[in-house]
Design an enzyme around this catalytic site. Structure first.
Site, PDB file in Angstrom:
ATOM      1  N   ASP A 173      45.574 -14.755 -70.738  1.00  0.00           N
ATOM      2  CA  ASP A 173      44.403 -13.933 -71.013  1.00  0.00           C
ATOM      3  C   ASP A 173      44.111 -13.834 -72.506  1.00  0.00           C
ATOM      4  OD1 ASP A 173      42.276 -12.280 -70.143  1.00  0.00           O
ATOM      5  OD2 ASP A 173      43.423 -10.492 -70.665  1.00  0.00           O
ATOM      6  N   LYS A 195      48.324  -8.001 -62.714  1.00  0.00           N
ATOM      7  CA  LYS A 195      47.678  -7.845 -64.014  1.00  0.00           C
ATOM      8  C   LYS A 195      48.500  -6.910 -64.898  1.00  0.00           C
ATOM      9  CE  LYS A 195      43.439  -8.688 -64.214  1.00  0.00           C
ATOM     10  NZ  LYS A 195      41.976  -8.817 -64.227  1.00  0.00           N
ATOM     11  N   GLU A 229      49.386 -12.303 -64.818  1.00  0.00           N
ATOM     12  CA  GLU A 229      48.631 -12.360 -66.068  1.00  0.00           C
ATOM     13  C   GLU A 229      49.537 -12.040 -67.244  1.00  0.00           C
ATOM     14  OE1 GLU A 229      44.617 -10.311 -66.519  1.00  0.00           O
ATOM     15  OE2 GLU A 229      45.877  -9.024 -67.764  1.00  0.00           O
ATOM     16  N   LYS A 237      34.226 -10.570 -60.339  1.00  0.00           N
ATOM     17  CA  LYS A 237      33.090  -9.894 -60.970  1.00  0.00           C
ATOM     18  C   LYS A 237      31.805 -10.517 -60.441  1.00  0.00           C
ATOM     19  CE  LYS A 237      35.701  -8.734 -65.131  1.00  0.00           C
ATOM     20  NZ  LYS A 237      35.858  -8.954 -66.586  1.00  0.00           N
ATOM     21  N   ARG A 289       9.214 -12.359 -51.350  1.00  0.00           N
ATOM     22  CA  ARG A 289      10.018 -11.828 -52.441  1.00  0.00           C
ATOM     23  C   ARG A 289      11.510 -11.915 -52.150  1.00  0.00           C
ATOM     24  NH1 ARG A 289       8.718 -12.430 -56.735  1.00  0.00           N
ATOM     25  NH2 ARG A 289      10.708 -13.498 -56.787  1.00  0.00           N
TER      26      ARG A 289
END
Length: 304
Positions: A226, A175, A205, A143, A108
């Site tokens: 973005d 950001k 960004e 992510k 597994r």
């Protein structure tokens, strides 16, 4: 001039051994594989075939071998393939032979890694194929599933993508919240340059073309555009060319030093071609790691 092909990615066994050991410990729990211990004698031998049940790109062999080896170092693992190999339905990936208990107890964990990482590589390959006629590259993000970042980013490279940051420490990405706290684009970039060493790359960004103009004026080296439409992205490419004294379109991307452009947001298989055709350099998406379906791979055991 012909571009140099990248060396194939490699995942040394030493880098994944602790991760695979933890996965096996999670699965074996406090008493081990009680089903196998109860039904299979310790000396029974078996062989197994790992085979693809659908087309895709192979990824994760190092982790699969580690799973079997950590359960039983005497297990024999034979494969004619290497990670990155294209798979068709029915392709034999590997044969595994040895003590039946070890094969069953490691199955597994081995399949979990192989199916997930092959799924990441396969979805990345589909994105890469959509934009192969452009100079843009598909790239992953931070992510990723907790604990799997390194191996997921490895699978992205196998699928023909490239890697964004591995963490918060290997590049500066300013950001929108950083810009708000720092007091604007120019102050944020100035502070980043004052802090960074000469090998630490800085990206900022922006959400609008006006912000992009500010970033260009402030000398940004890399800009993340973005959630812009393909038309807005194309306008940003033209602004970038004009700012650096270049002619938009054609082969300007390789001409002289200029601001590197990355598009992000609203990236899907249905949209990535138009995004790439705007002229940006990179297209980042979390879908290739966070939303990749597993590739269907089976392990069938036969008694030796």
């Amino acid at each position: 001039m012909t571009a140099t092909a990248p060396h194939p990615p490699e995942l040394p066994a030493l880098l994944v051994e602790d991760q695979v050991r933890a996965a096996l410990a999670e699965d074996l729990g406090r008493a081990g594989d009680v089903t196998t211990l109860a039904t299979i004698g310790p000396d029974r031998q078996a062989s197994a075939v790992l085979a693809a049940r659908e087309p895709g790109v192979l990824a994760g062999l190092t982790l699969v071998q580690a799973a079997f080896r950590l359960i039983d170092p005497t297990i024999r693992f034979d494969t004619p393939l290497a990670d990155g190999a294209p798979l068709s339905a029915g392709t034999v990936i590997a044969t595994v032979s040895g003590r039946a208990r070890a094969l069953l107890s490691a199955e597994r964990v081995a399949l979990n890694y192989l199916m997930h990482l092959s799924g990441v590589a396969s979805l990345t390959a589909r994105f890469a194929a959509e934009i192969a006629h452009t100079h843009a590259r598909i790239t992953c993000t931070r992510k990723t599933l907790p604990g799997l970042r390194g191996v997921e980013k490895y699978a992205v490279r196998l699928g023909g993508g490239s890697n964004h940051r591995f963490g918060l420490d290997d590049a500066i990405l300013i950001k929108d919240n950083h810009i708000a706290v720092a007091g604007g684009i120019a102050p944020a970039l100035a502070a980043a340059r004052a802090y960074a060493g000469h090998l630490l790359r800085i990206e900022i960004e922006v959400d609008t073309l006006d912000q992009f103009r500010e970033a260009l004026a402030a000398g940004a080296e890399v800009v993340l555009l973005d959630n812009m439409t393909p038309d807005q992205l194309a306008e940003a490419v033209a602004l970038n060319a004009a700012h650096h004294g270049l002619i938009a379109g054609g082969d300007y991307v390789h001409a002289v030093k200029r601001t590197v452009l990355e598009a992000s947001g609203n990236v899907a298989l249905s949209t990535v071609r138009a995004i790439a055709e705007s002229g940006v350099d990179f297209i980042s998406t979390s879908k290739i790691t966070m939303a990749a379906p597993t590739l269907d791979i089976g392990l069938d055991i036969a008694m030796a």
